[in-house]
Design an enzyme around this catalytic site. Structure first.
Site, mmCIF file in Angstrom:
data_model
loop_
_atom_site.group_PDB
_atom_site.id
_atom_site.type_symbol
_atom_site.label_atom_id
_atom_site.label_comp_id
_atom_site.label_asym_id
_atom_site.label_seq_id
_atom_site.Cartn_x
_atom_site.Cartn_y
_atom_site.Cartn_z
ATOM 1 N N SER A 2 -7.160 10.507 -27.131
ATOM 2 C CA SER A 2 -6.525 10.165 -28.402
ATOM 3 C C SER A 2 -5.263 9.374 -28.130
ATOM 4 C CB SER A 2 -6.163 11.449 -29.163
ATOM 5 O OG SER A 2 -5.262 11.197 -30.213
ATOM 6 N N TYR B 298 -0.731 19.227 -28.002
ATOM 7 C CA TYR B 298 -1.888 18.374 -28.270
ATOM 8 C C TYR B 298 -1.851 17.122 -27.384
ATOM 9 C CZ TYR B 298 -5.105 15.282 -30.778
ATOM 10 O OH TYR B 298 -6.123 14.409 -31.102
#
Length: 336
Positions: A168, A194
């Protein structure tokens, strides 16, 4: 998996191929004309969002698709309109569950041609697995690391397998902090955790490709784009999503592929391209977005890249071969 004696180096240059596809391309676009009959694919998270679309197009192209799921009944319900997808129980947070799934697959004697590691969690409150590992790192990275190690014989048996790790642009939030992977000595922040897990996904592809290419196993990391209607953002408030530029004032998802705001079909495209495109034959160990290989962001360009979601590229620390080799060794210890 045996330790490679090679010095850690990049396998493939981080230069775009000019594939002919782009940010607005869909998974159906990139797989058009590709026949996967006789190929076997496993798609983690293959029953929701990008994973569901990936399962659908791989199956439509003729692949045998297996979807491991923490909630098999929910997965079967989501996949009921796709004929021939097999659902198996597996929980990435539970090492015994990962091992059991892999053992069942290996017992079938099938090779594994495509493994898409699409499952993941994002920006969750601080949670730890039974071993004390921070949940986002444990799920997004360690669970998939263990799965690949256990499925290694089937990947080698394919004589030309591809592993796709969904990373990501969240890599911008954090490198892998080796001195405190599990937030035991620093304050927990959901997006730092994350980001660390997504950087780990990218580094995993670098080292997996280095170790696997001699046996025909190639690996790719993928930035799918910003797709909020997948369930991944369930821990974020509407206010936070609007502040991040993901929603309009009426609470509707914004769509602008040039700024990485994509539909699910567009979000699945790069992963499917990496899993199936003949343009990538003989290549691997790279981070991809918009259906092409991403350039590495130069130091002087980092501030602009971090601020502008439309700029292509990957931060150097997410594709650093030495960090990738170190992460592999650490991951082996953590997964025993």
């Amino acid at each position: 998996m045996a330790q490679s004696e090679e010095t850690p180096t990049m396998t493939t240059p981080h230069r775009p191929l000019h594939s002919g596809f782009g940010a607005a391309s869909t998974a159906e676009d990139v797989i058009e004309g590709i026949d996967l009959t006789g190929r076997v694919a496993i798609v983690t998270g293959g029953y929701s969002g990008i994973g569901l679309e990936t399962s659908r197009v791989l199956r439509a192209a003729g692949a045998e698709v297996v979807v491991p799921a923490r909630d098999p009944e929910r997965a079967r319900g989501a996949l009921k309109k796709i004929d021939g997808v097999r659902v198996e129980p597996m929980d990435l947070m539970d090492p015994a569950s990962v091992d059991a799934f892999a053992q069942r697959f290996l017992a079938s004697g099938r090779p594994l041609h495509i493994l898409v590691n699409s499952a993941g969690i994002m920006a969750t409150p601080l949670t730890r697995d039974a071993r004390g590992h921070e949940a986002q790192f444990a799920t997004n990275h360690l669970g998939h690391f263990r799965l690949v190690e256990r499925l290694w014989p089937a990947l080698v048996a394919a004589h030309g397998a591809r592993v796709v790790a969904l990373s990501s642009r969240g890599i911008r939030f954090s490198p892998v902090v080796f001195d405190d992977l599990h937030f035991e000595r620093r304050a927990y922040e959901p997006f730092l955790a994350y980001g660390q897990s997504k950087t780990a996904n990218a580094l995993f592809a670098v080292e997996l490709d280095r170790r696997g290419r001699a046996e025909g196993v190639r690996a790719f990391a993928v930035h799918p784009g910003q797709i909020i209607d997948t369930g991944l953002s369930k821990h974020l408030s509407e206010e936070a999503l609007r502040a991040a530029g993901a929603l309009d004032e009426q609470g509707r998802p914004l769509r602008d592929p040039a700024r990485q705001q994509k539909t699910v079909g567009q979000g699945a495209a790069t992963g499917v391209w990496c899993a199936t495109s003949p343009q990538l034959d003989g290549l691997g160990g790279v981070y991809c977005e918009n259906c092409d290989i991403s350039p590495v962001v130069a130091a002087e360009d980092e501030a602009g890249w971090r601020a502008d979601p439309g700029l292509a590229g990957v931060l150097p620390y997410a594709v650093d071969p030495k960090a990738a080799a170190r992460l592999w060794e650490v991951s082996e210890r953590l997964t025993a």
